[in-house]
Design an enzyme around this catalytic site. Structure first.
Site, PDB file in Angstrom:
ATOM      1  N   GLY A   1       0.822  -1.196   0.000  1.00  0.00           N
ATOM      2  CA  GLY A   1       0.000   0.000   0.000  1.00  0.00           C
ATOM      3  C   GLY A   1       0.860   1.251   0.000  1.00  0.00           C
ATOM      4  N   PHE A   2       1.648   1.401   1.050  1.00  0.00           N
ATOM      5  CA  PHE A   2       2.582   2.526   1.198  1.00  0.00           C
ATOM      6  C   PHE A   2       1.871   3.873   1.242  1.00  0.00           C
ATOM      7  CE2 PHE A   2       4.852  -0.674  -1.566  1.00  0.00           C
ATOM      8  CZ  PHE A   2       5.404  -1.357  -0.506  1.00  0.00           C
TER       9      PHE A   2
ATOM     10  N   THR B   1       2.106  -6.509   5.577  1.00  0.00           N
ATOM     11  CA  THR B   1       2.906  -6.217   6.756  1.00  0.00           C
ATOM     12  C   THR B   1       2.854  -7.324   7.802  1.00  0.00           C
ATOM     13  OG1 THR B   1       0.960  -5.012   7.434  1.00  0.00           O
ATOM     14  CG2 THR B   1       2.765  -3.714   6.567  1.00  0.00           C
TER      15      THR B   1
ATOM     16  N   LYS C   1      10.313 -11.769  13.685  1.00  0.00           N
ATOM     17  CA  LYS C   1      10.686 -11.920  12.270  1.00  0.00           C
ATOM     18  C   LYS C   1      10.010 -10.885  11.382  1.00  0.00           C
ATOM     19  CE  LYS C   1      11.288 -16.067  10.430  1.00  0.00           C
ATOM     20  NZ  LYS C   1      10.939 -17.405   9.868  1.00  0.00           N
TER      21      LYS C   1
ATOM     22  N   GLY D   1       5.290   0.385  11.042  1.00  0.00           N
ATOM     23  CA  GLY D   1       5.141   0.453   9.588  1.00  0.00           C
ATOM     24  C   GLY D   1       6.023   1.492   8.927  1.00  0.00           C
ATOM     25  N   GLU D   2       6.264   2.590   9.616  1.00  0.00           N
ATOM     26  CA  GLU D   2       6.874   3.719   8.922  1.00  0.00           C
ATOM     27  C   GLU D   2       8.195   4.222   9.493  1.00  0.00           C
ATOM     28  OE1 GLU D   2       3.246   6.253   7.282  1.00  0.00           O
ATOM     29  OE2 GLU D   2       2.728   4.997   8.963  1.00  0.00           O
TER      30      GLU D   2
HETATM   31 MO1  MOS Z   1       0.807   5.184   5.480  1.00  0.00          MO
HETATM   32  S1  MOS Z   1       1.750   6.501   4.222  1.00  0.00           S
HETATM   33  O1  MOS Z   1       0.223   6.177   6.697  1.00  0.00           O
HETATM   34  O2  MOS Z   1      -0.347   4.416   4.536  1.00  0.00           O
END
Ligand code: MOS
Length: 741
Positions: A242-243, A471, A636, A707-708
């Protein structure tokens, strides 16, 4: 004793480096993505896109296209049903409601045919005549039209902030760095394209959509079409990346639904790679001014971060580049601001760590410039300005392990062996550079719900709408559920990706683990507790009359802490009561913790680059990243997440750049041959180290979200390493060969 302590399980599935539960399905092709659902009577849609950036459609001739065998409709502004593309909150969508062209590649028509090939052929035959106007496409040339954003920046923060006076802080400084840093337009490029299959069943709409937020799709599409949200169901079993670009609903989703209703057949609409450059968002270009003032000892006296970025003429998105500057260093005078310029481009959007990734390039480059000017080690400079409380909110941190991250990373990397003089470290002819930067990302959490069912056969099914965008949501939620339920991992199935399941937020802002995980934990805990109560009150149970806190749940059995012979299985309890299952459903939401604590992940990025002094080629040759991110749900998948973020940052630093034709705004490198992302050969061994961090305040499961944060600080660490290697400070991403020669 609170609920979660009762009959507390001691399995410890959470944290284990388990393989992905969906791994087998994915590598065998069994995982079904949104364009792969076999739907009866399915027909195929292809969109026609504008080839100019601004103007009007004077004429659109669809006659030849309509003659192509198999074509069912050519939908344009002349015959499209009326809908409201601005309804339902975020994103104003051009949906064939007028003849205006707002940007190049705007969808201006949809062809539906029996086969994809027929639709493609017909789309190519549609002739469009435009009344073309001169578009505004260049951010730098249009800075005079800069304005204060009408809305807030993402995460509901104000556009500007001020503590103290930067002017006074700069006047008091013995040393100043005042520089401009720029980042280009970048496109997300997930491997799975955007894809929607729209199926009408009477007045109900079923959407299989490649999305980061099934509930967002449901609600937005319902609002735009003017139908009740309960008439829309969205399914996304698997999402191939997605990103951020799949975090909001774009025009093609609604167009697929509109077309399906017009032809009275299920419609599949898949965007081609080239179509993903424009109508589905991008990271906007930014121009960032950073001013730092410091004493001779390296104490910051002033910090200003001012960002300008672009948005579309018809909607607003702000890349919050200066948000990090509000909280990352202790300084009495901090001012930040965000400004926008409207251009004839598609609406930009969230792209992996929007603001934190692009903003940290500027701020952490400037910190490196300051360290260099002061002749203070870059880590030492950061330690001298270590923020013990959040400088913006004045709140204590819920937890912060940044000092440990610096220390551990430096040790592991061998930072003390660094000769600070640029161009001083070599391997033969090759210039070696070592650079570092701070990483940080906020911990977000939204309301989320989950249900948990313990079955009579001793297995459990846990559900929460949500989505797994690659993810590991399926895997880590199963782990959270297993521990809460007191069941082994292989007895628990976790289901997601369906708006018929309990509601959840968008998988954006690194919030899925904290939001959905908390709900899953609480639902599992409550189901287990219900079962326990059943046993304790049941005269035929060996646990009858025991104290709840003396009972342990493990591997699908309850037993007394001290007398493990007093035990019975979940299945036995349910069977005796004639129950097929016991169920709990929980609506979880954040409490007051955000008012009491500032909640962030922190980390430190260490990069080694090797630069060929003759060709200017930069290779990243070594990486150490250290992170304090709260509790790890799966060692992992967490490691993979962080590596993925750092790889993304390598692309940002050295390669990624969406190039627009200056006359018509068409992206000239709209494919993966010309839009470069790192491949395996570009990525060194990346070592990720997690600092052991226990945060009791952030949420019931103690996770911060990963995630970020991996991408934050990476571009700066590379730019700083390139400076150290070459003596050249590149303030304009990406750092390509031409800028180094
Ligand atoms: Mo992320 S850029 O908050 O989907």
């Amino acid at each position: 004793m609170n609920l979660s302590e009762m009959g507390k399980p001691s399995n410890g599935v959470v944290g284990k480096p388990l393989n992905r539960v969906d791994g087998y399905l994915k590598v065998t092709g069994g995982a079904r993505y949104s364009a792969e659902f076999p739907v009866a009577k399915l027909v195929h849609a292809v969109t026609i896109q504008s080839t100019i950036a601004k103007g009007k459609i004077a004429q659109i001739d669809t006659r030849a296209a309509e003659q192509v065998p198999g074509v069912l409709i050519v939908m344009t502004h002349l015959n499209a049903p009326k809908v409201d593309g601005e309804a339902g909150g975020e994103r104003k969508l051009p949906l064939l409601q007028d003849n205006l062209v707002r940007y190049s590649s705007q969808h201006i028509g949809v062809v539906v045919a029996d086969t994809f090939e027929q639709a493609m052929q017909a789309a190519a035959l549609v002739k469009v005549r435009y009344d073309e106007e001169q578009p505004a496409l260049n951010l730098k040339e249009n800075l005079d039209k800069e304005y204060v954003p009408e809305g807030k920046i993402p995460r509901n923060e104000p556009t500007d902030s001020a503590h103290g006076s930067v002017a006074q802080g700069l006047a008091a400084a013995t040393l100043k760095v005042e520089q401009t840093y720029t980042t280009p337009v970048e496109n997300h490029n997930p491997m799975e394209p955007h894809a929607t299959t729209a199926v009408w069943q009477g007045d109900r709409l079923l959407l299989y959509d490649a999305t980061q937020g099934v509930f967002g799709v449901k609600n937005k599409v319902a609002a735009v079409l003017g139908i009740p949200p309960e008439n829309v169901r969205t399914i996304a079993d698997f999402v191939g990346g997605g990103f951020g670009c799949k975090g909001s609903v774009w025009a093609h989703v609604v167009l697929a639904a509109m077309a399906a209703r017009q032809v009275n057949r299920p419609v599949k609409l898949v965007l081609g790679r080239i179509q993903m450059f424009g109508p589905v968002g991008f990271r906007p270009q930014t121009i960032q001014q950073v001013a730092l003032g410091a004493t001779r000892e390296g104490k910051l006296t002033a910090l200003r971060h001012a960002g300008t970025s672009l948005t579309s003429t018809f909607d607003e998105f702000m890349e919050p580049v200066a948000k990090t500057a509000r909280m990352i260093y202790a300084c009495p005078n901090i001012e930040t601001s965000h400004r926008l310029v409207r251009l004839n481009v598609g609406t930009p959007t969230y792209m992996r760590a929007p603001g934190e990734a692009s903003g940290s390039f500027a701020l952490e480059s400037a910190m490196d410039e300051l360290a260099d000017a002061l002749k203070i080690d870059p880590i030492e400079l950061r330690l001298r300005n270590y923020a013990l409380v959040d400088p913006d909110k004045g709140l204590p941190w819920s937890s912060k392990s940044l000092k440990e991250c610096y220390k551990l990373g430096a040790e592991r990397f061998g930072w003390h062996k660094r000769n600070p003089t640029p161009r001083s470290m070599r391997d033969g002819n090759t210039l070696i550079g070592w650079g570092m930067a701070t990483a940080t990302y906020p911990t977000n959490r939204s309301p989320a719900s989950a249900s948990a069912q313990i079955m009579a056969d001793g297995t459990a099914v846990v559900r929460s709408g949500s989505q797994d965008i690659g993810t590991g949501t399926y895997t880590v939620m199963m782990q959270v559920a297993a521990d809460a339920l007191g069941l082994p991992a292989d007895q628990v199935r976790f289901e997601l990706g369906d708006t018929e399941m309990p509601p959840t937020p968008v998988s954006g802002g690194s919030q899925t683990a904290a939001s959905v995980g908390s709900a899953v934990h609480l639902a599992g805990t409550e189901a287990r507790s219900k079962l326990l109560q059943l046993a304790l009150a049941d005269q035929s149970s060996p646990l009858y009359g025991a104290n709840a806190q003396d009972v342990i749940a493990q591997d699908g059995s309850l037993f007394l802490k001290d007398k493990s012979s007093k035990t019975e299985t979940y299945g036995a309890i349910l069977s005796r009561h004639g129950l097929k299952m016991i169920e709990a459903r929980v609506d979880a939401k954040p409490g007051e913790e955000k008012e009491k604590y500032s909640m962030h992940s922190f980390g430190a990025q260490f990069a080694e680059v090797r630069v060929n002094p003759d060709s200017g080629e930069v290779r990243v040759s070594r990486w150490v990243g250290t992170f304090g991110v709260g509790r790890l749900l799966n060692a992992k998948t967490a490691n993979s997440q962080l590596i993925g973020g750092i790889v993304y940052g390598i692309g940002m630093a050295l390669m990624e750049h969406t190039v627009m034709d200056p006359n018509r705004g068409r992206v000239v490198n709209a494919d993966l041959a010309e839009y470069h992302v790192p491949v395996n050969a570009d990525v060194p061994e990346i070592e990720v180290i997690f600092v052991d961090e226990h945060d009791p305040y952030i949420n019931p499961i103690g996770v911060k979200g990963i995630g970020e944060i991996g991408i934050t600080g990476t571009a700066a660490a590379i730019a700083n390493a390139v400076y150290h290697a070459t003596g050249k400070r590149i303030r304009d991403l990406p750092i390509t060969i031409d800028k180094l020669l």
